[in-house]
Design a protein around this motif. Sequence first.
Motif, PDB file in Angstrom:
ATOM      1  N   ILE A   1      -4.334 100.668 -45.579  1.00 27.33           N
ATOM      2  CA  ILE A   1      -2.873 100.532 -45.537  1.00 27.33           C
ATOM      3  C   ILE A   1      -2.280 100.719 -46.923  1.00 27.33           C
TER       4      ILE A   1
ATOM      5  N   ALA B   1       3.237  96.467 -47.040  1.00 30.92           N
ATOM      6  CA  ALA B   1       1.826  96.549 -46.659  1.00 30.92           C
ATOM      7  C   ALA B   1       1.371  95.327 -45.869  1.00 30.92           C
TER       8      ALA B   1
ATOM      9  N   LEU C   1       2.664  95.522 -42.323  1.00 33.00           N
ATOM     10  CA  LEU C   1       1.966  96.557 -41.555  1.00 33.00           C
ATOM     11  C   LEU C   1       0.562  96.093 -41.172  1.00 33.00           C
ATOM     12  N   LEU C   2      -0.084  95.322 -42.022  1.00 36.94           N
ATOM     13  CA  LEU C   2      -1.413  94.803 -41.689  1.00 36.94           C
ATOM     14  C   LEU C   2      -1.345  93.967 -40.417  1.00 36.94           C
TER      15      LEU C   2
END
Length: 620
Positions: A159, A195, A198-199
């Motif tokens: 990511i 990030a 999004l993880l």
Amino acid sequence: MEESTPKKGAPVALIAGVAAAALLAVAAGGWFGLCAWVRDNGQLLPGAVAVDDRGETVAELGKLTREDALSVVSQEMDQRLDTRKLTLLYGEGRRLEFTGELMDCSPEAAVDVGFAAKENTPFWKLGALWLGLADEPNTLSISAAAFTPEGEEQARRMIQVVADELYVPPVDFTYELGEESVTVTRGTDGQKLDAEALLVQVEEALAQGKTELRVEAETLPGAELSGQVLRGLVHVEPKAPGVDGDGKLTPAVIGLSVNAEEAQAILDQTAPGESCTIPLEYTPPGTNPDESMFYKDLLASITTNMDGVANRSFNVARAAEFCNGKVIQPGEVFSYLDTIGDPSARNGYKTSTGYQNGETVPMDGGGVCQVSSCLYYCAVYSNLEIVKRACHAFSTGYIANGLDATIFYPSLDFKFRNNTGYPIKIVAYAEGGAWGKVTVQFYGSNPEGIYVKTERYTLSSTPWTTVYEPDETIERGTTKVDVTPYTGYEVDVYRCVYDANDNLISRTYENHSRYAKRDKKILYNPADEGPWGSAVDPGGQPSGEPIPEPTPDIPASVEPIPTPEPGPSMEPGPTDPWGIPSMEPSFPPEPTFPAYVDPVPSPEGTPEGGYDPIQDPWGG
């Protein structure tokens, strides 16, 4: 007397009621016991089913113990995670794939949901659900899964690659001040990917069996620019020159700003990342009631010789008179044409000579360029900003090459700006009549003792030749010089600014000046066979071929040429056969008086190669 008989129905009813109550009590107790047992038996309620991410039943979990339910759910989860793939879509057609191998099933979450539902079921209802007297299916999702520690680290690295590729830093606006305007480049927005968020999204999507996930970066706005903000950035309050508490001179400050509404309108029409030009507004600093305190320093001075032509000397003196006493305030632009007016007969000037189409012709105002040249010289040595200047068509003879300035009313002017912090006064006068001199001086304030020297490089010189031309109107046995000669030159000038301790502060390019060569033309009667020799062929007719006159070998100079001190001396140059000297100037060493202001960039607007020699009025 009658005897009463006992009734048999009452005891039977009572017994029956007691028996029913007892049965109900037993039943209630048994139901209570059943419900309590169901609550504590460690098994899921009947109807509990495991469903996948599409909501389809994949396993019956009713009446299974926690251990058995975990075993069934784990098996189902493992089978699905092994084949699960998630494609991350980002940017323009970019893709990145995550697999279920990064995750581990979490059956406890699904089973815990089932047991939590059992605990939340009303106590009295547990027995009915267990006996099948009620039907409430309990769906347990087996989508629950999470990254393993190793899988989370790998997913985080993947990511971060996406985040780095999508990251675009915001660009703030920039502005650059020019002489007349400010150039603004609007900023642009950037973008950034979260990030960490999004993880979490990738983990949930993999757990839910999704196959694709589109992600978009967030906008990072650049610094906003408005007309009002720009005005605040460039605004400078004007301030008149004066004296501080210690008796030291304080320079003037020229006011500077932009019109906020006008700037906003221009900015609104400019796309992000593009540039626009917004005009600057200058405000004069005002004047000090006692300006005499600012004229104590001689910034520059030059005296040049006049040529003995009465009308020309008159024009020089008249132009000097217009300039004498002229005060240029800080920031003000001096215009020579605005100062002397139209150099024509209707404005009091006389007819002398000037250059037109490479020839010397009668012209009103001939000679006024000698004053503009002296002004240019003083402006350079006062280290002032040159706004507009052009060199003469031919070398003037009264001032060093590269330090002259020609004009042509009304299209070609000589201009300079007072870029010091103090007013400057011009002193200009002529004396001595036709063979006299003209002097120009600049007075101002030089508290720091800065001065200027120039370096002049003669890049090339083109000697003139003598050309003989037959003319029947010339008396036999005589000749006439019809055109006076000029040697051609190309010169580069550099301005060097020094501090009071003789340390070089700056060395800047001043100008490139190109002066045309003009041959000497002598007229003779074609019937003569004079000292021109082969100019006449054996048959007694002129050949018509020009005869070059010997001239000194003048190599191109690569060393600085001394800048003239006031009043160049005139020494004979190449001569024609009759001993008539051409007046080629030589100049004494450079003056040593100080000339002051802060260093400035080399001026723009100087024509490449100097002024066009086709038309150069008032030149000689």
